[in-house]
Design a protein around this motif. Sequence first.
Motif, PDB file in Angstrom:
ATOM      1  N   ALA A   1       0.820  -1.209   0.000  1.00 58.47           N
ATOM      2  CA  ALA A   1       0.000   0.000   0.000  1.00 58.47           C
ATOM      3  C   ALA A   1       0.857   1.263   0.000  1.00 58.47           C
ATOM      4  N   GLN A   2       2.089   1.148   0.500  1.00 58.73           N
ATOM      5  CA  GLN A   2       3.000   2.294   0.522  1.00 58.73           C
ATOM      6  C   GLN A   2       3.793   2.434  -0.781  1.00 58.73           C
ATOM      7  N   GLY A   3       3.498   1.574  -1.739  1.00 59.66           N
ATOM      8  CA  GLY A   3       4.124   1.700  -3.048  1.00 59.66           C
ATOM      9  C   GLY A   3       5.385   0.879  -3.254  1.00 59.66           C
ATOM     10  N   TRP A   4       5.697  -0.002  -2.303  1.00 57.17           N
ATOM     11  CA  TRP A   4       6.890  -0.839  -2.430  1.00 57.17           C
ATOM     12  C   TRP A   4       6.606  -2.070  -3.281  1.00 57.17           C
ATOM     13  N   LYS A   5       7.687  -2.648  -3.819  1.00 57.21           N
ATOM     14  CA  LYS A   5       7.610  -3.995  -4.370  1.00 57.21           C
ATOM     15  C   LYS A   5       7.687  -4.966  -3.196  1.00 57.21           C
ATOM     16  N   VAL A   6       6.831  -5.975  -3.214  1.00 59.52           N
ATOM     17  CA  VAL A   6       6.771  -6.932  -2.107  1.00 59.52           C
ATOM     18  C   VAL A   6       6.998  -8.341  -2.639  1.00 59.52           C
ATOM     19  N   VAL A   7       7.951  -9.030  -2.024  1.00 64.22           N
ATOM     20  CA  VAL A   7       8.144 -10.454  -2.284  1.00 64.22           C
ATOM     21  C   VAL A   7       7.660 -11.172  -1.033  1.00 64.22           C
ATOM     22  N   ALA A   8       6.531 -11.854  -1.157  1.00 67.99           N
ATOM     23  CA  ALA A   8       5.870 -12.484  -0.015  1.00 67.99           C
ATOM     24  C   ALA A   8       6.209 -13.960   0.048  1.00 67.99           C
ATOM     25  N   GLY A   9       6.966 -14.352   1.058  1.00 67.23           N
ATOM     26  CA  GLY A   9       7.357 -15.750   1.213  1.00 67.23           C
ATOM     27  C   GLY A   9       6.337 -16.538   2.014  1.00 67.23           C
ATOM     28  N   MET A  10       6.001 -17.713   1.509  1.00 68.44           N
ATOM     29  CA  MET A  10       5.069 -18.610   2.204  1.00 68.44           C
ATOM     30  C   MET A  10       5.563 -20.041   2.029  1.00 68.44           C
ATOM     31  N   ARG A  11       5.418 -20.846   3.077  1.00 70.46           N
ATOM     32  CA  ARG A  11       5.788 -22.261   2.938  1.00 70.46           C
ATOM     33  C   ARG A  11       4.936 -22.939   1.884  1.00 70.46           C
ATOM     34  N   ARG A  12       3.651 -22.658   1.923  1.00 70.59           N
ATOM     35  CA  ARG A  12       2.716 -23.175   0.910  1.00 70.59           C
ATOM     36  C   ARG A  12       2.079 -21.973   0.221  1.00 70.59           C
ATOM     37  N   PRO A  13       2.636 -21.564  -0.912  1.00 74.38           N
ATOM     38  CA  PRO A  13       2.192 -20.320  -1.564  1.00 74.38           C
ATOM     39  C   PRO A  13       0.696 -20.298  -1.876  1.00 74.38           C
ATOM     40  N   ARG A  14       0.086 -19.172  -1.535  1.00 76.75           N
ATOM     41  CA  ARG A  14      -1.313 -18.914  -1.878  1.00 76.75           C
ATOM     42  C   ARG A  14      -1.375 -17.561  -2.581  1.00 76.75           C
ATOM     43  N   HIS A  15      -1.913 -17.561  -3.771  1.00 77.03           N
ATOM     44  CA  HIS A  15      -1.934 -16.340  -4.570  1.00 77.03           C
ATOM     45  C   HIS A  15      -3.241 -15.570  -4.415  1.00 77.03           C
ATOM     46  N   ASP A  16      -4.171 -16.123  -3.612  1.00 74.35           N
ATOM     47  CA  ASP A  16      -5.462 -15.464  -3.436  1.00 74.35           C
ATOM     48  C   ASP A  16      -5.486 -14.510  -2.248  1.00 74.35           C
TER      49      ASP A  16
ATOM     50  N   LEU B   1      -3.282 -11.960  -1.582  1.00 78.99           N
ATOM     51  CA  LEU B   1      -2.718 -10.641  -1.854  1.00 78.99           C
ATOM     52  C   LEU B   1      -3.130 -10.174  -3.247  1.00 78.99           C
ATOM     53  N   PRO B   2      -3.094  -8.883  -3.501  1.00 78.13           N
ATOM     54  CA  PRO B   2      -3.507  -8.369  -4.814  1.00 78.13           C
ATOM     55  C   PRO B   2      -2.651  -8.927  -5.947  1.00 78.13           C
ATOM     56  N   THR B   3      -3.266  -9.115  -7.094  1.00 79.43           N
ATOM     57  CA  THR B   3      -2.527  -9.484  -8.294  1.00 79.43           C
ATOM     58  C   THR B   3      -1.982  -8.197  -8.894  1.00 79.43           C
ATOM     59  N   ASP B   4      -0.668  -8.067  -8.841  1.00 80.99           N
ATOM     60  CA  ASP B   4      -0.052  -6.780  -9.149  1.00 80.99           C
ATOM     61  C   ASP B   4       1.396  -7.023  -9.543  1.00 80.99           C
ATOM     62  N   GLU B   5       1.914  -6.212 -10.429  1.00 84.71           N
ATOM     63  CA  GLU B   5       3.309  -6.380 -10.854  1.00 84.71           C
ATOM     64  C   GLU B   5       4.286  -6.038  -9.724  1.00 84.71           C
ATOM     65  N   ARG B   6       3.797  -5.339  -8.697  1.00 87.46           N
ATOM     66  CA  ARG B   6       4.646  -5.000  -7.557  1.00 87.46           C
ATOM     67  C   ARG B   6       4.580  -6.054  -6.455  1.00 87.46           C
ATOM     68  N   LEU B   7       3.880  -7.136  -6.677  1.00 90.05           N
ATOM     69  CA  LEU B   7       3.729  -8.139  -5.639  1.00 90.05           C
ATOM     70  C   LEU B   7       3.963  -9.535  -6.196  1.00 90.05           C
ATOM     71  N   ARG B   8       4.848 -10.255  -5.524  1.00 87.93           N
ATOM     72  CA  ARG B   8       5.181 -11.605  -5.979  1.00 87.93           C
ATOM     73  C   ARG B   8       5.172 -12.559  -4.793  1.00 87.93           C
ATOM     74  N   VAL B   9       4.500 -13.673  -4.943  1.00 88.19           N
ATOM     75  CA  VAL B   9       4.474 -14.713  -3.916  1.00 88.19           C
ATOM     76  C   VAL B   9       5.496 -15.782  -4.285  1.00 88.19           C
ATOM     77  N   VAL B  10       6.367 -16.134  -3.322  1.00 88.81           N
ATOM     78  CA  VAL B  10       7.381 -17.167  -3.576  1.00 88.81           C
ATOM     79  C   VAL B  10       7.303 -18.233  -2.493  1.00 88.81           C
ATOM     80  N   ALA B  11       7.656 -19.452  -2.858  1.00 87.55           N
ATOM     81  CA  ALA B  11       7.758 -20.540  -1.877  1.00 87.55           C
ATOM     82  C   ALA B  11       8.989 -20.288  -1.014  1.00 87.55           C
ATOM     83  N   LEU B  12       8.803 -20.315   0.297  1.00 84.21           N
ATOM     84  CA  LEU B  12       9.931 -20.071   1.189  1.00 84.21           C
ATOM     85  C   LEU B  12       9.709 -20.776   2.522  1.00 84.21           C
TER      86      LEU B  12
END
Length: 250
Positions: free
Chosen positions: A23-38, A40-51
């Motif tokens: 929301a503050q305009g940053w690029k976000v790489v969101a780590g999740m053990r079991r990635p869920r893409h639902d 967080l917003p679908t956006d070029e500034r947001l990426r979900v990765v397995a971690l």
Amino acid sequence: MNTVLITGCSSGYGLATARHFHAQGWKVVAGMRRPRHDLLPTDERLRVVALDVTCEDSIAAAVDAAGPVDVVVNNAGLGLFGAFEATPMTTVREIFDTNTFGVMALCQAVVPQFRARGAGVLVNVTSSAVLAPFPLVAAYTASKTAIEGFTASLSHELDAFGVRVKLVQPGYGPSTRFTANGQQRMQGLIPDAYAPFAQRVFAGLGDIAAVTHENDVAEAVWLAANDGSQRLGYPAGADAVALAERRVAA
């Protein structure tokens, strides 16, 4: 545009923090053990990765996928309530694998790029349990207290390279999945001998008026990530702030 890598984003504090930075305009790489893409917003500034922070290969793959980052937030953690006497050492090691060694491993993976660049921020999320002793969380508190000492030492170690290291200390957050996520792990950890005591402890939790909400932690992480001062600790939530103030006054 700044980029943040956050662990443990599938719920609670991590999810709120990912949303806040986005929301503050940053690029976000969101780590999740079991990635869920639902989540967080679908956006070029947001990426979900397995971690999975307990797996070195997973950490390496996630750091590689994230590319250059400006801030890393070590939020992933496991909760544990129970009498220490009844807690198997395998469970204690499981808690430390995520809460302690996982944090250290991710820090070690990203420090080289921060040091080479002469900039970067590590934000390690612990707990208000480090600010005041609380019963039935001895192993959990130990895992978080280790990170307090680790972070304080690392902040001195990396200061010469322009890298800042911070601590965020959330209070009691009843709206998170802290207990639910550890339900299976906690089975049998309150023996009959401890039951009356445990009932008093749990009843006391229900009487806490000032608690911590997900957004309290997200805002504290944001503050820590953007604070260029030498400040180390950032209590998050009214209860954590009160405990920190009491600790300073003591």
